[in-house]
Write a protein that holds these residues in place. Structure first.
Motif, short mmCIF file in Angstrom:
data_model
loop_
_atom_site.label_atom_id
_atom_site.label_comp_id
_atom_site.label_asym_id
_atom_site.label_seq_id
_atom_site.Cartn_x
_atom_site.Cartn_y
_atom_site.Cartn_z
N ILE A 1 0.89 -1.16 -0.10
CA ILE A 1 -0.11 -0.07 0.01
C ILE A 1 0.81 1.08 -0.05
N VAL B 1 -1.57 1.28 -4.81
CA VAL B 1 -1.00 0.15 -4.73
C VAL B 1 0.02 -0.45 -5.67
N THR C 1 -1.27 3.10 4.32
CA THR C 1 0.07 3.25 3.51
C THR C 1 1.06 2.58 4.47
N LEU D 1 -6.21 5.59 -2.82
CA LEU D 1 -5.52 4.38 -2.48
C LEU D 1 -4.77 3.89 -3.54
#
Length: 141
Positions: free
Chosen positions: A66, A108, A84, A106
């Protein structure tokens, strides 16, 4: 060894579910077998606040880092918060989804344990108007 690639240099494509307005994300592969790597594949994807990746399985193990934001990992055996700096390992064939529960994207980076990967989705994904997406070198299945 290939030259470093920055997320900002990726040509991100938008994917979304045909019948679920909350399934929407941007993504692109950094590398895959024959294009920057031999034995692995790496993808970057981002999910906007209030949206989610979509429930699916992968044909190889995936490790997710993340890189930014916060959300919830949705698994058949329960949900888990992610933020995170978190790392999640998803076994080959495990159904999973990722929802953005925060106020920023978000972000990734997914590391796949094989040079090619297919994702099998619950929803029909656009593009490619199929239940299957994958790395550019993955055989259609």
């Amino acid at each position: 060894m290939t030259e470093p690639k920055n997320i900002a240099s990726l040509d991100l494509a938008e994917f979304h579910a045909a019948d679920d307005g909350k399934v929407r994300w941007l993504g692109a592969f950094f590398s895959y077998g024959g294009a920057g790597s031999s034995h692995s594949a790496t993808i970057y994807f981002a999910i906007a606040p209030g949206e989610r990746l979509g429930r699916h399985t992968d044909t190889v193990e995936e490790t997710q880092f993340i890189a930014g934001g916060s959300g919830e990992l949705l698994l058949d055996d329960g949900n888990r918060p992610v933020a995170t700096g978190d790392v999640v390992v998803l076994p080959e064939g495990a159904w999973h989804d990722l929802a953005n529960t925060g106020s920023e994207p978000l972000q990734v980076i997914g590391f796949f344990s094989g040079p090619a990967v297919n994702q099998h989705w619950d929803d029909v994904m656009l593009p490619p108007n199929s239940h299957v997406t994958g790395s550019p070198n993955a055989p259609a299945s």
